[in-house]
Every structure is written in C-alpha cells, then in structure tokens.
Design a protein around this motif. Structure first.
Motif, short mmCIF file in Angstrom:
data_model
loop_
_atom_site.label_atom_id
_atom_site.label_comp_id
_atom_site.label_asym_id
_atom_site.label_seq_id
_atom_site.Cartn_x
_atom_site.Cartn_y
_atom_site.Cartn_z
N HIS A 109 -49.87 -6.63 45.47
CA HIS A 109 -48.58 -7.25 45.19
C HIS A 109 -47.78 -6.34 44.26
O HIS A 109 -48.31 -5.38 43.70
CB HIS A 109 -48.72 -8.68 44.64
CG HIS A 109 -49.25 -8.79 43.26
ND1 HIS A 109 -50.60 -8.77 42.97
CD2 HIS A 109 -48.63 -8.93 42.07
CE1 HIS A 109 -50.77 -8.91 41.66
NE2 HIS A 109 -49.59 -8.99 41.09
N SER A 110 -46.52 -6.63 44.15
CA SER A 110 -45.65 -5.81 43.33
C SER A 110 -45.33 -6.53 42.02
O SER A 110 -45.48 -7.75 41.91
CB SER A 110 -44.35 -5.49 44.08
OG SER A 110 -43.65 -6.67 44.40
N HIS A 111 -44.91 -5.75 41.04
CA HIS A 111 -44.51 -6.27 39.73
C HIS A 111 -43.14 -5.69 39.36
O HIS A 111 -42.85 -4.55 39.70
CB HIS A 111 -45.49 -5.81 38.65
CG HIS A 111 -46.64 -6.72 38.42
ND1 HIS A 111 -47.43 -6.61 37.30
CD2 HIS A 111 -47.14 -7.74 39.13
CE1 HIS A 111 -48.38 -7.52 37.35
NE2 HIS A 111 -48.23 -8.22 38.45
N PRO A 112 -42.34 -6.45 38.61
CA PRO A 112 -41.05 -5.93 38.15
C PRO A 112 -41.24 -5.03 36.92
O PRO A 112 -40.71 -5.29 35.85
CB PRO A 112 -40.27 -7.20 37.81
CG PRO A 112 -41.32 -8.17 37.38
CD PRO A 112 -42.52 -7.86 38.25
N GLN A 113 -42.05 -4.02 37.08
CA GLN A 113 -42.35 -3.06 36.03
C GLN A 113 -42.33 -1.68 36.65
O GLN A 113 -42.53 -1.52 37.85
CB GLN A 113 -43.76 -3.29 35.46
CG GLN A 113 -43.99 -4.64 34.85
CD GLN A 113 -45.47 -4.88 34.58
OE1 GLN A 113 -46.31 -4.69 35.43
NE2 GLN A 113 -45.76 -5.32 33.36
N ARG A 114 -42.12 -0.69 35.83
CA ARG A 114 -42.23 0.69 36.33
C ARG A 114 -43.71 1.09 36.36
O ARG A 114 -44.17 1.73 37.30
CB ARG A 114 -41.42 1.64 35.47
CG ARG A 114 -41.45 3.03 36.04
CD ARG A 114 -40.39 3.91 35.48
NE ARG A 114 -40.49 5.17 36.17
CZ ARG A 114 -39.48 5.80 36.68
NH1 ARG A 114 -38.28 5.30 36.59
NH2 ARG A 114 -39.65 6.96 37.28
N VAL A 145 -48.15 -2.60 42.48
CA VAL A 145 -47.15 -1.54 42.54
C VAL A 145 -45.94 -1.97 41.73
O VAL A 145 -45.41 -3.07 41.93
CB VAL A 145 -46.70 -1.27 44.00
CG1 VAL A 145 -45.70 -0.13 44.05
CG2 VAL A 145 -47.90 -0.99 44.89
N GLY A 146 -45.51 -1.11 40.82
CA GLY A 146 -44.28 -1.38 40.07
C GLY A 146 -43.07 -1.06 40.93
O GLY A 146 -43.00 0.04 41.48
N PHE A 147 -42.15 -2.01 41.07
CA PHE A 147 -41.04 -1.76 41.99
C PHE A 147 -39.74 -1.32 41.32
O PHE A 147 -38.72 -1.14 41.98
CB PHE A 147 -40.80 -2.94 42.92
CG PHE A 147 -40.36 -4.24 42.30
CD1 PHE A 147 -39.06 -4.43 41.86
CD2 PHE A 147 -41.25 -5.30 42.20
CE1 PHE A 147 -38.65 -5.64 41.33
CE2 PHE A 147 -40.85 -6.52 41.68
CZ PHE A 147 -39.54 -6.69 41.24
#
Length: 157
Positions: free
Chosen positions: A90-95, A124-126
């Motif tokens: 899943h993705s995260h709102p982080q670099r 994965v940071g998006f």
C-alpha cells in the motif's frame, strides 16, 4: 524455507505499482503481491490494484476483498500455479514511508494466517514519486515467526 533476505520486483510489476499509485492521485492505495519463492528471496511478478469497492482516503486504505480474492485466483490459474500470493502493498502520503502501528498489527495478523512461507509487506511513499526515485521511497517488511520480530528486507528493482 530460508528466511527472505530480499524482494525482487520485476519490470512489469514495478510498472503496475507506479500506475496504481498514479491512478490513485492523492489517496492511499494498495493491493496484493503475486509471484514466487526462490531460495532467500521473493520474486514479485504482478501487483493488484485496490478494486472498485476499496475504501481509500489520504491516510487509510482497505482493499476490496472480493476483487483481491479473484486477482489471486486468476494469477494462480493463468500461471499454472507459479504465481501465488506472497504479500501485500500500500502507499503512504509520505516521501520516506514508515509502517504505522496499525500497519504492523495488520502485517502480523496476515503473517500468522499464511502458512506456506514468509510473506512481505511493501509500503511506497507517494509524495513526488517517480520511476527515478522509487528505490528511495519504497520499503519492504517481513515478520519472523520464530524470532517474533519485524525486519526490513532489501528491495531489488
């Protein structure tokens, strides 16, 4: 089965991953990882999206279970049993993503449900994600049942 020391993401799977993240724009997304085991690594051949019934917000993601189950079944059938469930992403709102306590709890639960071998969880940071910086914005985690500890796993793109 040896401990999983690295995760190899094929070119096709990497492209699928980037497409799914771009499609989601500014909300978390994710799915399952399908591939196979080899000695001390997992090789990811395909990555699912979330499915049309998924719940997605900036900070939360829950996949569409029916879609995910069908994706796993299709992968298995179409590969003559070579492409199996080997984890989730899943993705995260982080670099530079870091698993949350909720992520770790979910990973732990999934690990104990799966008895075939180690599974891996990818985040994965998006934020400003591109093909060029994917290696810097992706992490893989596995849980060792014997040691009862989480470990980061090397990712090979």
């Amino acid at each position: 089965m040896k401990k999983i020391e690295k995760v190899v993401i094929t070119v096709t799977a990497r492209q699928q991953l980037l497409e799914e993240i771009n499609r989601a724009e500014y909300v978390e997304t994710g799915g399952v990882l399908c591939g196979n085991y080899s000695e001390d690594s997992l090789r990811i051949h395909s990555i699912s999206g979330p499915g049309s019934g998924a719940h997605q917000t900036l900070t939360e993601f829950v996949a569409d279970k029916d879609f995910i189950d069908k994706f796993i079944d299709d992968q298995y059938r179409e590969s003559d049993g070579h492409n199996i469930y080997i984890g989730e992403w899943h993705s995260h709102p982080q670099r530079y993503p870091v698993p949350s306590s909720q992520d770790l709890e979910s990973f732990l639960e999934r690990t104990y449900e799966w008895t075939i071998g180690d599974i891996v969880f990818i985040i994965v940071g998006f934020v400003n994600l591109t093909q060029a910086n994917l290696q810097d914005q992706i992490v893989a985690v596995r849980f060792d049942k014997k040691e009862k500890k989480f470990f980061y796993v090397e990712i090979v793109l």
